[in-house]
Design a protein around this motif. Structure first.
Motif, short mmCIF file in Angstrom:
data_model
loop_
_atom_site.label_atom_id
_atom_site.label_comp_id
_atom_site.label_asym_id
_atom_site.label_seq_id
_atom_site.Cartn_x
_atom_site.Cartn_y
_atom_site.Cartn_z
N PRO A 4 0.83 -1.21 0.00
CA PRO A 4 0.00 0.00 0.00
C PRO A 4 0.86 1.26 0.00
O PRO A 4 2.02 1.24 0.45
CB PRO A 4 -0.80 -0.13 1.29
N LEU A 5 0.29 2.34 -0.50
CA LEU A 5 1.02 3.60 -0.62
C LEU A 5 0.53 4.61 0.40
O LEU A 5 -0.67 4.89 0.49
CB LEU A 5 0.86 4.17 -2.03
N ILE A 6 1.44 5.14 1.17
CA ILE A 6 1.16 6.23 2.11
C ILE A 6 1.69 7.52 1.52
O ILE A 6 2.86 7.59 1.12
CB ILE A 6 1.84 5.98 3.48
N GLY A 7 0.86 8.53 1.46
CA GLY A 7 1.29 9.85 1.01
C GLY A 7 1.48 10.77 2.20
O GLY A 7 0.58 10.89 3.04
N ALA A 8 2.64 11.39 2.32
CA ALA A 8 2.94 12.31 3.43
C ALA A 8 2.99 13.74 2.91
O ALA A 8 3.80 14.06 2.03
CB ALA A 8 4.26 11.94 4.09
N VAL A 9 2.12 14.59 3.42
CA VAL A 9 2.02 15.98 2.99
C VAL A 9 2.72 16.89 3.99
O VAL A 9 2.46 16.82 5.19
CB VAL A 9 0.54 16.41 2.87
N VAL A 10 3.58 17.76 3.48
CA VAL A 10 4.29 18.72 4.33
C VAL A 10 4.05 20.13 3.75
O VAL A 10 4.70 20.51 2.77
CB VAL A 10 5.79 18.45 4.40
N PRO A 11 3.13 20.91 4.30
CA PRO A 11 2.98 22.29 3.84
C PRO A 11 4.17 23.12 4.33
O PRO A 11 4.63 22.93 5.45
CB PRO A 11 1.67 22.75 4.50
N ALA A 93 -0.76 11.00 5.45
CA ALA A 93 -0.17 11.48 6.70
C ALA A 93 0.26 12.92 6.47
O ALA A 93 0.65 13.29 5.37
CB ALA A 93 1.03 10.62 7.10
N THR A 94 0.19 13.73 7.51
CA THR A 94 0.64 15.11 7.36
C THR A 94 1.40 15.56 8.59
O THR A 94 1.07 15.19 9.72
CB THR A 94 -0.54 16.06 7.07
N THR A 95 2.46 16.32 8.34
CA THR A 95 3.22 16.94 9.42
C THR A 95 3.60 18.35 8.97
O THR A 95 3.18 18.80 7.90
CB THR A 95 4.46 16.11 9.80
N ASP A 96 4.36 19.05 9.80
CA ASP A 96 4.75 20.43 9.48
C ASP A 96 6.25 20.52 9.24
O ASP A 96 7.03 19.70 9.76
CB ASP A 96 4.36 21.37 10.62
N ALA A 97 6.65 21.53 8.49
CA ALA A 97 8.04 21.67 8.09
C ALA A 97 8.97 22.00 9.27
O ALA A 97 10.18 21.77 9.18
CB ALA A 97 8.18 22.74 7.01
N ASP A 98 8.43 22.52 10.36
CA ASP A 98 9.26 22.83 11.52
C ASP A 98 9.21 21.72 12.56
O ASP A 98 9.56 21.94 13.73
CB ASP A 98 8.83 24.16 12.16
N SER A 99 8.78 20.53 12.14
CA SER A 99 8.59 19.42 13.06
C SER A 99 9.36 18.19 12.58
O SER A 99 9.64 18.05 11.39
CB SER A 99 7.10 19.08 13.18
N VAL A 100 9.68 17.30 13.52
CA VAL A 100 10.40 16.07 13.20
C VAL A 100 9.62 14.89 13.77
O VAL A 100 9.43 14.80 14.99
CB VAL A 100 11.83 16.08 13.76
N VAL A 101 9.18 14.00 12.90
CA VAL A 101 8.40 12.85 13.36
C VAL A 101 9.33 11.80 13.96
O VAL A 101 10.50 11.69 13.58
CB VAL A 101 7.58 12.24 12.20
N PRO A 102 8.84 11.00 14.91
CA PRO A 102 9.67 9.93 15.49
C PRO A 102 9.75 8.75 14.52
O PRO A 102 8.94 8.62 13.60
CB PRO A 102 8.90 9.56 16.76
N PRO A 103 10.71 7.86 14.72
CA PRO A 103 10.90 6.73 13.80
C PRO A 103 9.68 5.83 13.65
O PRO A 103 9.46 5.23 12.59
CB PRO A 103 12.07 5.98 14.41
#
Length: 261
Positions: A4-11, A93-103
């Motif tokens: 399956p494909l997960i798309g991660a969006v980072v504005p 999935a979405t996160t922010d450019a000033d953030s770091v996701v955990p492993p």
């Protein structure tokens, strides 16, 4: 059978200084699920005047150029691009450019998806409080923790952060996706999912590290929340307790999609 494909969006709006670390975190998280899913990272460079797009490409991400200067539009545009691609993503999935996701960030979302969840809502933590008084950290922590347990396993908090959020493609389409809001598009999406009665996992075990900057890219977003804490700390009467939270005033509502951000 393909994975399956997960798309991660980072504005991202003018995030050349912080974006590389964000992408490094996503790369590690993607590697942790490489045997279970494929991950495509899309940076939405929104009204950028710096080298955000170049940093994104150097970090292995796809880039979508946008001129909206609106985080809700940017998240929605990124989601639309990933959902309309030749091979559409099944999970966003979405996160922010000033953030770091955990492993284990994507692994947690993938597990929720595999178990039938329509969405996964995570938390954030600030690791570096440099430049802000200790009292601000204490007040923030007290307020954040005050959200407390929401009632059972997998439902441990009521925060909503665009920096730590995931949703199944079918559920995203069903509720109309991210609205084009300058602030609160994340809360609005989760509220739509809740109103539709879709299963939303709220997981506090995989916090995303985010910056403590008080000059943010979205009005009244997480940076605005920190500015409010700074004001409350420095205008509090002498001797008053700094750790006494007022949940309803912070959240703005008491429904399932309430947040501090």
């Amino acid at each position: 059978m393909s994975l399956p494909l997960i798309g991660a969006v980072v504005p991202a709006h003018d995030e050349e200084a912080l974006l590389a670390e964000c992408l490094d975190g996503l790369r590690v998280a993607a590697g942790a699920v490489a045997d279970r899913a494929r991950v495509r990272v899309l940076v939405v460079a929104d009204a950028c005047t710096d080298g955000t797009a170049e940093v994104a490409r150097a970090g292995g991400a796809d880039v979508l150029l946008l001129g909206a200067r609106n985080v809700g539009c940017a998240r929605a545009a990124g989601a639309a691009a990933l959902l309309s691609a030749y091979e559409p993503a099944g999970w966003l999935a979405t996160t922010d450019a000033d953030s770091v996701v955990p492993p284990d960030w994507l692994a947690a979302q993938l597990g929720a998806w595999e178990a039938g969840a329509a969405a996964w809502v995570g938390t954030v933590e600030v690791l570096d409080w440099a430049g802000l008084p200790r009292a601000v950290h204490a007040r923030y922590r007290a307020q954040y923790d005050d959200h407390g347990e929401a009632g059972g396993p997998g439902d441990a908090h009521r925060h909503v952060h665009g920096a730590s959020l995931g949703v199944a493609a079918a559920a995203y389409r069903a509720v109309g996706g991210f609205p084009p809001l300058a602030t609160g598009e994340d809360v609005a999406l989760v509220a739509r999912l809740d109103r539709a009665g879709l299963p939303v996992v709220r997981d506090g075990a995989h916090p995303v590290a985010t910056s403590a900057r008080t000059d943010g890219r979205a009005p009244d977003g997480f940076a605005g929340h920190l500015r409010g804490i700074v004001r409350s700390v420095f205008t509090a009467p002498s001797g008053s307790p700094l750790g006494t939270p007022c949940p309803e005033a912070r959240r703005g509502d008491s429904g399932p999609a309430a947040r501090i951000s």
